[in-house]
Motif scaffolding. Structure first.
Motif, PDB file in Angstrom:
ATOM      1  N   SER C  66      28.819  47.443  21.870  1.00 56.72           N
ATOM      2  CA  SER C  66      27.429  47.127  21.708  1.00 56.72           C
ATOM      3  C   SER C  66      26.840  47.832  21.386  1.00 56.72           C
ATOM      4  O   SER C  66      25.508  48.661  21.946  1.00 56.72           O
ATOM      5  CB  SER C  66      27.079  46.547  23.541  1.00 56.72           C
ATOM      6  OG  SER C  66      27.365  47.611  24.344  1.00 56.72           O
ATOM      7  N   ASN C 106      26.849  46.536  31.136  1.00 56.20           N
ATOM      8  CA  ASN C 106      28.418  46.229  30.025  1.00 56.20           C
ATOM      9  C   ASN C 106      29.532  46.537  30.701  1.00 56.20           C
ATOM     10  O   ASN C 106      30.139  45.229  30.962  1.00 56.20           O
ATOM     11  CB  ASN C 106      28.516  46.938  29.325  1.00 56.20           C
ATOM     12  CG  ASN C 106      27.369  46.264  27.857  1.00 56.20           C
ATOM     13  OD1 ASN C 106      27.421  45.546  28.054  1.00 56.20           O
ATOM     14  ND2 ASN C 106      27.869  47.923  27.079  1.00 56.20           N
ATOM     15  N   THR C 124      26.794  41.453  23.790  1.00 56.87           N
ATOM     16  CA  THR C 124      25.743  42.265  24.650  1.00 56.87           C
ATOM     17  C   THR C 124      24.977  42.695  24.255  1.00 56.87           C
ATOM     18  O   THR C 124      23.806  43.310  23.604  1.00 56.87           O
ATOM     19  CB  THR C 124      26.067  42.872  25.854  1.00 56.87           C
ATOM     20  OG1 THR C 124      27.184  43.826  25.292  1.00 56.87           O
ATOM     21  CG2 THR C 124      26.536  42.332  27.166  1.00 56.87           C
TER      22      THR C 124
END
Lengths: 338, 502, 343
Positions: C66, C106, C124
């Motif tokens: 991410s 996360n 995400t």
């Protein structure tokens, strides 16, 4: 009896989700329901759906293919490049298609061997090949596009004819792919073994299934479905490039996890995948129709994926008895007596 | 060795789901002794250990350490009290060094940083004190099993443990590594550390321990001096009264139908093993965990392929491919049903029929009616409960899961059935049923090979028992002559002197 | 003296860097020019700072894809705040806090709900980019407006001193700090233990979940730092900022020997990996190969790196087995001698 309830529940949940989406659109933008728009949705569902069918097999055996978009782009570029370079005849198309299929098979074998035999994490491998294929496709076209100009040839007709004058060909292809994969999974020995390999590889080996070869085979089917998707997409848009189908792997993953598939393997079915593709197509279209910046669509995809995965993990843990063991014990006790 | 007690438990009781697994257990361990704890599977050894180390909480009873009453509710309490356990599956972190592993979780800190020098010095001091063959800076991943075990022991000692509990520490060690461990243990004893040593191996008990507590059915049945006690006394106490043989069956053995294994060798595990298994009889294979039993039957089944030697069925060589063997009528119930036996999220039906598609399909298509009929018949024949063919197998009890795995093979009338620990975690009622099914198959003329650690099962169910010890056959018991005691002695390498064949 | 495996792996990467640099320097005229070296270092620093964060996650046995999304989000925040005229420390601090929060999210999702880390962070990442879109300056009509930063203090971050860009200095400093933390502190030890064998670590009293969450948080913070410098250099932020960086950073780490699966490698390896990948890209451009071939090459390098690591693992496993077999043979010999003596 309990089983039936769960089954009913899943479809009730799915119907509910669809109903909510449709109500939002009724309020938000009625033109969502126009025939033209429905056709657009169906077309995008058709491409996602076709590719979902292959990826489903891959995920059922515990693999994942994040190179699907690039595979679609690369194989369609190869096919169209050969087609345009050799007189745009139907014969050239067949050769081009065979070339594309060959490439897809090689890609699938590479993925499968890396995962099943070298035990490398499949998502890193497929992300790497995704880059590689994107680069190759882009290098082949020197960063530009390639057009499908022969509107008389078979290539053009793939996506631009209608069966019985009503059903667009891409949808027929999607339904056929779904039907075939569905039949494979529910009627053939191969399908039974795919589930077994996904559920427990060691046990599968001990009942005589060569699980590694199965996994390679599923990666190959997955790449082939990407190839098919790419060719249909090219025929639909009359153009292809390295960016064709870019980001589709996310949509496909979304469709599959929404449909209840588990990346660890063993869970998932074709009905779920078709529902997932349907939802993916609708959500994508909704974002356009509600005038939301398209950059949000990826964020929305992300949220949906996290939610769906969390939901699946919760469900699977619950049915495996990892959550609320007390309740389960209480439920199991009367069963024994019965 | 003094008479002073380091650990004393008083009337420890424990039940699971209403079944009492420990009844008034009184354990006494002296300062500076190596105390052995023996008992058959299910005698309650591991339960009492888990209570002492705070993994389980006891229902009743008291624990005294150094004469002081202590309360042990969790692992931390046990460590506080000076009790350390060395687990079978080692608890070291492979990428770290010996020093880092020993101090993991309770590092010595200096100015906010781990004081490597000081920790290294302390580890070196420990190593020197006990004379271990270890280097403080060696990375665990590069060490052999024996060294890892030493590191584990060192880790326990670093927390000032007064009592070390070792649970079958020699299972994964070779002979010389085992000897190394014993020397270490003796060194510890001289330094005043007590050791509670759990093992199935009689020869080890003789070699290294001072006293021996024997448990049976959740009770302590005796405490003896392990240097003078006779092996048969120990085994008799472990087993209790030997069950009367319920009328010796004379199996209808077909000597023309047999699997012959000749000079089978596999790495360091099996050495020139030869035997025959005949149709119509149940052949039991005994021996300790790690004696090569599982590998032996895996070779026969084709799951392990790189063996030397020959395996033939009625004179024809047996394939090294599982799939081919299954088609030829082989079947196997593996040792660990959870990891190798069943498909947890698939239905009972799928779990049963998965091996029989050669009969239930045509041209690669499943014949759904036949498949469902096959499964239904199997569920009814072998009384799987609940009899819901669509239920995921993970929701069944252990016994019913095992029934399903057995039904997978019995429903296709296998000709050679290999069972590896077929009744582990299966309750008594289901056990009896499984034996009936096995006997029925044998009576049809099939070859059945059963590996088991359960002595009662081995001696009662099998017609002939072969005992493996150290990768080769040690003793054969024919015509139901196997007694639990004799088998137990043989698996420990203590032969009843009078001839190999009883 | 035996050179440990850790150092060997780094030496291989270093040797590859030297060899490739030599080839590029010999065959192209512009590779060794000061301005090009500056450029290489600047680009490597951007990837490298992200790699520092990603290396923490990888060592603890996770993966974070991410980073691209976090860079996008925090970069846009930097841009907006800088345009408002805030002093640069505040801008950077705000970005770091937001980045850390993203990382924490996360880690929390993954440990709390038992989610698969790569799918979660992949998803995400897109969500964080979406946050970036929310934060970006817009015309009243809703279309994205590009903003140029004129905040002198903040733009200073994009400048260089004595030929070294500040981002390069930050990169080196962060790498050294990370290396220190990973190899010398209790935190680093517990991170490595978590990645190497989570179960054993938990039994030894390491709070495995907290370590995982913390490492994701650190990764998020590093992404924010990288984003701040890059935005300052480019004097603007845009939606595609950081796109593709999630995987590129993981790839650079893997090339530098921070292996997937945890427990192996450190920030120095990640540093070398970032340098290697940047030099390759730069050199290929010097040859006049277009970006397509860079993609091909990067993909191939990653595949080769993970395959060779797998191969390496197989070889060392075989070596261990050979050692134990040798021991067994000696043992058999000993026993035979013993037996002979008894008779």
């Amino acid at each position: 009896m309990k089983n039936k309830n769960i089954f009913a529940n899943v479809w009730a949940q799915r119907a509910l989700i669809l109903a909510v989406l449709l109500i939002i659109m009724l309020i938000g933008n009625r033109s969502f329901f126009s025939l033209g728009n429905l056709r657009t949705i169906l077309m995008s569902i058709a491409i996602y759906g076709t590719m979902c069918c292959g990826m489903l097999l891959c995920m059922l055996t515990g693999g994942i293919d994040l190179a699907m978009g690039s595979t679609a782009a690369f194989t369609s570029v190869v096919c169209l490049w050969y087609y345009n370079g050799h007189g745009m005849t139907d014969g050239a198309f067949v050769v081009g298609l065979l070339l594309a299929i060959g490439c897809a098979v090689l890609v699938g074998i590479l993925h499968g061997v890396c995962d099943a035999y070298l035990l490398l994490p499949s998502f890193v491998v497929t992300l790497a090949t995704s880059k590689l294929l994107y680069g190759l496709a882009s290098a082949l076209l020197k960063g530009s596009f390639i057009h499908l100009t022969n509107t008389e040839g078979f290539f053009y007709k793939i996506a631009n004819t209608k069966l019985f004058g009503a059903v667009p060909m891409p949808i027929v292809i999607f339904l056929a792919a779904a039907l075939i994969v569905g039949l494979i999974l529910s009627l053939t020995v191969f399908g039974r073994r795919v589930y077994a390999v996904g559920a427990n590889r060691a046990a599968a080996e001990l009942v005589g299934i060569k699980s590694r070869i199965f996994r390679v085979g599923c990666y190959v089917i997955c790449s082939l479905s990407a190839c098919l998707g790419g060719i249909v997409l090219t025929s639909m848009n009359y153009i292809t490039s390295a960016t064709t189908a870019q980001g589709y792997e996310m949509m496909i993953m979304l469709a599959l996890v929404v449909g209840g598939a588990d990346i660890m393997g063993g869970y998932g079915d074709i009905a779920g995948a078709v529902f997932g593709a349907l939802l993916a197509g609708i959500v994508e279209n909704m974002i356009v129709m509600l005038n939301i910046n398209t950059n949000y669509s990826k964020a929305v995809q992300g949220v949906i994926i996290v939610l769906a995965v969390a939901f699946n993990v919760y469900n699977n843990r619950k049915s495996a008895g990892l959550i609320a063991p007390r309740k389960k014990r209480a439920a199991a006790a009367p069963k024994k007596e019965a | 060795m003094s008479e002073e007690l380091i650990l004393r438990t008083e009337n420890i009781c424990k039940s699971f789901n209403g079944i009492q697994v420990l009844k008034n257990v009184n354990l006494e361990i002296r300062k500076g002794e190596i105390h052995a704890l023996m008992g058959e599977n299910g005698a309650g050894k591991s339960t009492i250990i888990k209570i002492i180390t705070g993994v389980y909480t006891k229902d009743d009873g008291e624990i005294y350490i150094d004469g002081q009453h202590v309360v042990i509710d969790n692992r931390h309490d046990a460590a506080e009290a000076g009790i350390s356990v060395i687990y079978q599956e080692l608890s070291l972190v492979p990428e770290l060094t010996v020093t880092e592993n020993i101090f993991l979780g309770h590092e010595i800190m200096k100015r906010g940083l781990p004081d490597k020098k000081e920790m290294r010095r302390q580890v070196q001091a420990l190593i020197d004190r006990y004379g271990f063959l270890l280097r403080p800076d060696e990375v665990v991943a590069t060490m052999g099993m024996a060294q890892r075990q030493m590191c584990e022991i060192l880790k326990a000692l670093s927390t000032e443990a007064k009592l070390l509990i070792m649970d079958e520490p020699t299972t994964s060690l070779s002979a010389s590594e085992t000897e190394q461990l014993f020397v270490t243990m003796e060194g510890l004893r001289e330094k005043g550390t007590s050791i509670l040593y759990i093992s199935h191996r009689l020869e080890e008990i003789y070699r290294v321990t001072d006293r021996l507590t024997i448990m049976r059915n959740g009770e302590v049945v005796g405490v003896v001096d392990s240097r003078t006690v006779q092996a048969d006394t120990v085994t008799a106490m472990m087993i209790g009264h030997e069950l009367e043989k319920t009328g010796v069956r004379v199996p209808n053995v077909n000597h023309d139908h047999c699997i012959e294994v000749k000079d089978l060798s596999l790495g360091n595990l099996l050495h020139n093993v030869s035997f025959k298994a005949y149709g119509g009889e149940i052949l039991g294979i005994g021996g300790l965990v790690g004696s090569g039993r599982t590998e032996l039957v895996s070779c026969i089944y084709g799951a392990v392929k790189n063996y030397k030697g020959s395996i033939t069925l009625d004179g024809k060589p047996v394939s090294r491919s599982v799939a081919k063997n299954i088609r030829a009528g082989f079947g196997m119930v593996p040792e660990d049903r959870r990891t190798e036996g069943f498909f947890p999220q698939l239905s009972i039906l799928r779990n049963i029929v998965i091996s029989s598609y050669d009969r239930l399909s045509s041209l690669g298509f499943v014949r759904a009616g036949a498949e469902s009929g096959h499964a239904e018949k199997a569920i009814a024949d072998y009384d799987v409960r609940p009899a819901m063919k669509k239920l995921p197998l993970q929701n069944l009890s252990g016994g019913n899961q095992q029934k399903v795995i057995l039904a997978r093979w019995l429903s296709r009338d296998v000709d050679v059935l290999i069972l590896d620990e077929p009744t582990v975690g299966v309750d008594v009622g289901v056990k009896a049923e499984l034996y009936v099914y096995m006997r029925r198959l044998a009576d049809k003329g099939a070859i059945i090979i059963m590996v088991s650690s359960d002595l009662a099962e081995l001696t009662e169910v099998s017609d002939r028992v072969l005992v493996l010890h150290g990768g080769t056959f040690f003793q054969e018991f024919r015509d139901h002559k196997a007694t639990q005691q004799a088998v137990l002695l043989a698996s420990s390498g203590v032969a009843a002197k009078e001839g190999e064949v009883l | 003296m035996k050179i440990s495996q850790k150092i060997t792996r780094k030496l291989i990467t270093l040797a590859l860097i030297v060899i490739l640099s030599a080839i590029f320097a010999a065959t192209t005229s512009s590779f060794l020019k000061l301005i090009n070296i500056q450029e290489i270092l600047r680009v490597a620093a951007y990837t490298g700072i992200i790699c520092v964060g990603v290396s923490f996650v990888l060592i603890s046995g996770g993966i974070d894809l991410s980073s691209g999304g976090i860079i996008c989000f925090t970069g846009i925040i930097c841009c907006r705040l800088a345009v408002l005229g805030l002093p640069w420390p505040l801008v950077v601090l705000a970005a770091v806090v937001v980045g850390a929060a993203c990382g924490f999210l996360n880690g929390w999702l993954i440990t709390r709900f038992y989610l698969n880390d790569f799918i979660t962070t992949l998803a995400t990442g897109f969500v964080f980019s979406g946050f970036g879109l929310l934060a970006i300056a817009k015309e009243p009509s809703g279309t994205v407006m590009s903003q140029t930063i004129r905040n002198r203090g903040f733009l200073m971050l994009g400048k260089h001193v004595g030929g070294f860009y500040y981002i390069v200095i930050a990169w080196v400093v962060l790498t050294l700090i990370a290396w220190f933390v990973q190899t010398r502190t209790r935190y680093g030890l517990h991170t490595c233990a978590t990645g190497s064998n989570a179960k054993s670590s938990e039994m030894s009293g390491v709070n495995v979940r907290r370590m995982k969450v913390m490492n994701f948080t650190i990764c998020g913070a590093c992404c924010a730092i990288g984003a701040a410098f890059t935005v300052a250099y480019q004097q603007t932020a845009y939606l595609s900022l950081g796109s593709g960086m999630g995987f590129d950073a993981v790839a650079a780490c893997v090339v530098g020997g921070v292996m997937l699966g945890g427990g192996k490698g450190d920030a120095i390896g990640a540093f070398l990996g970032a340098v290697f990948m940047t030099i390759v890209t730069n050199g290929m451009r010097k040859y006049g190969l277009d970006t397509s071939w860079q993609y091909v090459f990067e993909g191939a390098v990653i595949l080769i790196a993970i395959m060779s690591d797998a191969g390496f693992a197989v070889v060392s496993a075989r070596r261990l087995k050979a050692i134990s077999e040798k021991n067994a043979n000696e043992e058999a010999l000993m026993e035979a001698q013993k037996g002979g003596g008894a008779q």
